[in-house]
Scaffold this motif. Sequence first.
Motif, PDB file in Angstrom:
ATOM      1  N   VAL A 103      24.446  -3.089  -4.146  1.00 34.42           N
ATOM      2  CA  VAL A 103      25.301  -4.203  -3.860  1.00 34.42           C
ATOM      3  C   VAL A 103      24.756  -4.910  -2.441  1.00 34.42           C
ATOM      4  CG1 VAL A 103      27.601  -4.570  -2.521  1.00 34.42           C
ATOM      5  CG2 VAL A 103      27.299  -2.825  -4.382  1.00 34.42           C
ATOM      6  N   TYR A 104      23.827  -4.179  -1.716  1.00 38.95           N
ATOM      7  CA  TYR A 104      23.399  -4.613  -0.339  1.00 38.95           C
ATOM      8  C   TYR A 104      22.095  -5.367  -0.393  1.00 38.95           C
ATOM      9  CZ  TYR A 104      27.293  -1.995   1.608  1.00 38.95           C
ATOM     10  OH  TYR A 104      28.740  -1.650   1.934  1.00 38.95           O
ATOM     11  N   ALA A 105      21.471  -5.113  -1.586  1.00 37.82           N
ATOM     12  CA  ALA A 105      19.973  -5.563  -1.369  1.00 37.82           C
ATOM     13  C   ALA A 105      19.547  -5.811  -2.766  1.00 37.82           C
ATOM     14  CB  ALA A 105      19.043  -4.452  -0.746  1.00 37.82           C
ATOM     15  N   PRO A 106      18.600  -6.999  -2.908  1.00 39.15           N
ATOM     16  CA  PRO A 106      18.190  -7.154  -4.192  1.00 39.15           C
ATOM     17  C   PRO A 106      17.366  -6.177  -4.933  1.00 39.15           C
ATOM     18  CG  PRO A 106      17.575  -9.101  -2.616  1.00 39.15           C
ATOM     19  CD  PRO A 106      18.060  -7.873  -1.877  1.00 39.15           C
ATOM     20  N   GLN A 107      16.691  -5.455  -4.249  1.00 41.19           N
ATOM     21  CA  GLN A 107      15.882  -4.162  -4.944  1.00 41.19           C
ATOM     22  C   GLN A 107      16.069  -2.926  -3.892  1.00 41.19           C
ATOM     23  OE1 GLN A 107      11.913  -5.162  -5.433  1.00 41.19           O
ATOM     24  NE2 GLN A 107      12.353  -6.745  -6.917  1.00 41.19           N
ATOM     25  N   VAL A 108      16.171  -1.757  -4.402  1.00 44.98           N
ATOM     26  CA  VAL A 108      16.272  -0.478  -3.625  1.00 44.98           C
ATOM     27  C   VAL A 108      15.265   0.354  -4.243  1.00 44.98           C
ATOM     28  CG1 VAL A 108      18.669  -0.959  -2.627  1.00 44.98           C
ATOM     29  CG2 VAL A 108      18.146   0.371  -4.982  1.00 44.98           C
ATOM     30  N   GLY A 109      15.113   1.553  -3.561  1.00 46.81           N
ATOM     31  CA  GLY A 109      13.957   2.602  -4.049  1.00 46.81           C
ATOM     32  C   GLY A 109      13.790   3.464  -2.986  1.00 46.81           C
ATOM     33  N   PHE A 110      12.722   4.188  -3.008  1.00 44.09           N
ATOM     34  CA  PHE A 110      12.178   5.054  -2.085  1.00 44.09           C
ATOM     35  C   PHE A 110      10.819   5.078  -1.832  1.00 44.09           C
ATOM     36  CE2 PHE A 110      15.670   6.840  -4.246  1.00 44.09           C
ATOM     37  CZ  PHE A 110      16.483   7.644  -3.448  1.00 44.09           C
ATOM     38  N   VAL A 111      10.328   5.329  -0.640  1.00 47.42           N
ATOM     39  CA  VAL A 111       9.254   5.191  -0.014  1.00 47.42           C
ATOM     40  C   VAL A 111       8.830   6.612   0.738  1.00 47.42           C
ATOM     41  CG1 VAL A 111       7.460   4.130   1.547  1.00 47.42           C
ATOM     42  CG2 VAL A 111       9.253   2.622   0.372  1.00 47.42           C
ATOM     43  N   GLU A 112       7.947   7.308   0.030  1.00 48.34           N
ATOM     44  CA  GLU A 112       7.803   8.628   0.622  1.00 48.34           C
ATOM     45  C   GLU A 112       9.102   9.540   1.077  1.00 48.34           C
ATOM     46  OE1 GLU A 112       4.798   8.051   3.563  1.00 48.34           O
ATOM     47  OE2 GLU A 112       3.331   8.428   2.091  1.00 48.34           O
ATOM     48  N   GLY A 113      10.089   9.357   0.270  1.00 49.56           N
ATOM     49  CA  GLY A 113      11.476  10.190   0.400  1.00 49.56           C
ATOM     50  C   GLY A 113      12.151   9.434   1.422  1.00 49.56           C
ATOM     51  N   PHE A 114      12.026   8.188   1.918  1.00 50.52           N
ATOM     52  CA  PHE A 114      12.783   7.411   2.510  1.00 50.52           C
ATOM     53  C   PHE A 114      13.583   6.350   1.612  1.00 50.52           C
ATOM     54  CE2 PHE A 114       9.818   8.712   5.795  1.00 50.52           C
ATOM     55  CZ  PHE A 114      10.556   9.361   6.833  1.00 50.52           C
ATOM     56  N   PRO A 115      14.775   6.505   1.742  1.00 50.98           N
ATOM     57  CA  PRO A 115      15.640   5.248   0.803  1.00 50.98           C
ATOM     58  C   PRO A 115      15.264   3.874   1.555  1.00 50.98           C
ATOM     59  CG  PRO A 115      17.183   6.505   2.237  1.00 50.98           C
ATOM     60  CD  PRO A 115      15.736   7.326   2.546  1.00 50.98           C
ATOM     61  N   ALA A 116      14.962   3.150   0.743  1.00 51.08           N
ATOM     62  CA  ALA A 116      14.561   1.855   1.288  1.00 51.08           C
ATOM     63  C   ALA A 116      15.268   0.579   0.315  1.00 51.08           C
ATOM     64  CB  ALA A 116      12.968   1.515   1.469  1.00 51.08           C
ATOM     65  N   ALA A 117      14.905  -0.673   1.069  1.00 49.45           N
ATOM     66  CA  ALA A 117      15.483  -1.578   0.248  1.00 49.45           C
ATOM     67  C   ALA A 117      14.548  -3.016   0.515  1.00 49.45           C
ATOM     68  CB  ALA A 117      17.036  -2.335   0.613  1.00 49.45           C
ATOM     69  N   ARG A 118      14.408  -3.978  -0.585  1.00 51.59           N
ATOM     70  CA  ARG A 118      13.559  -4.977  -0.395  1.00 51.59           C
ATOM     71  C   ARG A 118      14.175  -6.330  -0.890  1.00 51.59           C
ATOM     72  NH1 ARG A 118       7.871  -3.007  -3.425  1.00 51.59           N
ATOM     73  NH2 ARG A 118       6.872  -1.657  -1.689  1.00 51.59           N
ATOM     74  N   ASP A 119      13.521  -7.317  -0.311  1.00 46.34           N
ATOM     75  CA  ASP A 119      14.043  -8.794  -0.640  1.00 46.34           C
ATOM     76  C   ASP A 119      12.967  -9.564  -1.119  1.00 46.34           C
ATOM     77  OD1 ASP A 119      14.981 -11.259  -1.215  1.00 46.34           O
ATOM     78  OD2 ASP A 119      16.312 -11.339   0.645  1.00 46.34           O
ATOM     79  N   ALA A 152      11.352  11.670 -10.985  1.00 39.39           N
ATOM     80  CA  ALA A 152      12.028  10.712 -12.062  1.00 39.39           C
ATOM     81  C   ALA A 152      12.851  11.547 -13.193  1.00 39.39           C
ATOM     82  CB  ALA A 152      10.891  10.075 -12.972  1.00 39.39           C
ATOM     83  N   ALA A 153      12.517  12.651 -13.320  1.00 41.31           N
ATOM     84  CA  ALA A 153      13.305  13.655 -14.079  1.00 41.31           C
ATOM     85  C   ALA A 153      14.643  13.933 -13.326  1.00 41.31           C
ATOM     86  CB  ALA A 153      12.696  15.064 -14.650  1.00 41.31           C
ATOM     87  N   LEU A 154      14.617  14.110 -12.187  1.00 42.30           N
ATOM     88  CA  LEU A 154      15.802  14.478 -11.260  1.00 42.30           C
ATOM     89  C   LEU A 154      16.828  13.230 -11.473  1.00 42.30           C
ATOM     90  CD1 LEU A 154      14.441  16.287  -8.121  1.00 42.30           C
ATOM     91  CD2 LEU A 154      15.848  17.313 -10.002  1.00 42.30           C
ATOM     92  N   LYS A 196       0.773  -1.229   0.148  1.00 39.49           N
ATOM     93  CA  LYS A 196      -0.049  -0.169  -0.149  1.00 39.49           C
ATOM     94  C   LYS A 196       0.942   1.392  -0.029  1.00 39.49           C
ATOM     95  CE  LYS A 196      -3.978  -2.100   2.408  1.00 39.49           C
ATOM     96  NZ  LYS A 196      -4.662  -2.195   3.556  1.00 39.49           N
ATOM     97  N   LEU A 197       2.155   1.142   0.457  1.00 38.77           N
ATOM     98  CA  LEU A 197       2.854   2.344   0.423  1.00 38.77           C
ATOM     99  C   LEU A 197       3.340   2.614  -1.048  1.00 38.77           C
ATOM    100  CD1 LEU A 197       5.081   1.609   3.620  1.00 38.77           C
ATOM    101  CD2 LEU A 197       3.007   3.211   3.445  1.00 38.77           C
ATOM    102  N   PRO A 198       3.727   3.934  -1.281  1.00 39.16           N
ATOM    103  CA  PRO A 198       4.168   4.288  -2.819  1.00 39.16           C
ATOM    104  C   PRO A 198       5.503   4.032  -2.793  1.00 39.16           C
ATOM    105  CG  PRO A 198       3.864   6.309  -1.249  1.00 39.16           C
ATOM    106  CD  PRO A 198       3.418   5.107  -0.653  1.00 39.16           C
ATOM    107  N   TRP A 199       6.095   2.909  -3.550  1.00 39.07           N
ATOM    108  CA  TRP A 199       7.423   2.505  -3.788  1.00 39.07           C
ATOM    109  C   TRP A 199       7.888   2.967  -5.152  1.00 39.07           C
ATOM    110  CZ3 TRP A 199      11.486   0.249  -1.871  1.00 39.07           C
ATOM    111  CH2 TRP A 199      12.267  -0.613  -2.682  1.00 39.07           C
ATOM    112  N   THR A 200       8.902   3.436  -5.213  1.00 38.03           N
ATOM    113  CA  THR A 200       9.579   3.875  -6.323  1.00 38.03           C
ATOM    114  C   THR A 200      11.027   3.372  -6.565  1.00 38.03           C
ATOM    115  OG1 THR A 200       8.734   6.284  -6.054  1.00 38.03           O
ATOM    116  CG2 THR A 200      10.429   6.127  -7.463  1.00 38.03           C
ATOM    117  N   PRO A 201      11.222   2.299  -7.342  1.00 37.24           N
ATOM    118  CA  PRO A 201      12.309   1.546  -7.503  1.00 37.24           C
ATOM    119  C   PRO A 201      13.251   2.296  -8.354  1.00 37.24           C
ATOM    120  CG  PRO A 201      10.655   0.814  -9.082  1.00 37.24           C
ATOM    121  CD  PRO A 201       9.832   1.901  -8.417  1.00 37.24           C
ATOM    122  N   LEU A 202      14.551   1.835  -7.964  1.00 34.36           N
ATOM    123  CA  LEU A 202      15.573   2.361  -8.688  1.00 34.36           C
ATOM    124  C   LEU A 202      16.151   1.114  -9.724  1.00 34.36           C
ATOM    125  CD1 LEU A 202      18.081   4.545  -6.510  1.00 34.36           C
ATOM    126  CD2 LEU A 202      16.299   5.273  -8.298  1.00 34.36           C
TER     127      LEU A 202
END
Length: 314
Positions: free
Chosen positions: A152-168, A277-279, A141-147
């Motif tokens: 190196v440290y996680a299978p997936q990384v991105g942002f959730v409302e401005g917070f840098p986050a990682a996922r497995d 996204a443009a940034l 339900k949280l807005p996930w913006t993937p990179l």
Amino acid sequence: MHARRQLAALALLAGLVAVPALAATDTQAPTPTRAELLAKSTAAEWRTPDPHNLLVMQLPSGRVLIELASDFTPLHAANIRTLVREHYFDGLSINRVQDNFVTQWDDPESTRDHPDPAKLKSLGTAKKALPPEYTHAINGKLPWTPLSDGDVYAPQVGFVEGFPAARDPATGREWLTHCYGMVGVARDIAPDSGNGSSLYAVIGQSPRRLDRNLAIAGRVLVGMPLLSALPRGAGPMGFYDKPSQRTPIQSVRLASELPPAQRPAVQVLRTDSATFAALLDAQRHRRDAFYQVSSGKVGLCSVEVPVREMTPTD
């Protein structure tokens, strides 16, 4: 005559080679600057942090604003709110500044090798220990913006409302990451020994090895220079060895506790917006007079999520 014909042919060949190169250069417009992209952003692309999750820490040198990450560490956020409401941090201090690592604030008595329980500031009604909250189940339900650039440290990384986050996805877990400006919960050896009464902000190269080993309580939105430019501690791990070196904390308040006229007017660019996204694209593919080579990649912790302070006329 033969020599003149050869020179003419060479000149013609040089012209034919040079023309496409010049044309290609002319068609590549310089990458828009950060300021230019943000100037075109719309009001809907910015969000206002919940004042219930916004800490206002007053230092002698100025104000630090911290947004709590209540979606990732709800128990720690709740306990920190209790500590703030009961004025636990008022009169404490910044006791540790380790170069290229962290700035830490808490009760100076608690950082001693053998603290005197009688001198420790009371936690009031706040909890003395909390579950670790290092990771939590992926919240769709949280807005996930993937990179898509890799990590190196996680299978997936991105942002959730401005917070840098990682996922497995294999484990179904996600977590916040130790990027510059993130605020973590200091602890002892036991995983449940952190309760939010001792906090630190990352002021150096991102210590991602700490991910999933410490709870991250939030992110500094405004005032990082006030934390990162402090004199480094000469003691072990950057702790100050003299009380006079500590920076006193005058007060910490929730923005929701302040009168409306005194609440910070701050906004964070939505990381699921077109401008963000443009940034990212501009950071990956930099083209201007300075950059000769574009990296084509962007690292999670190299991305600075824009924050703006508003004035009454905005």
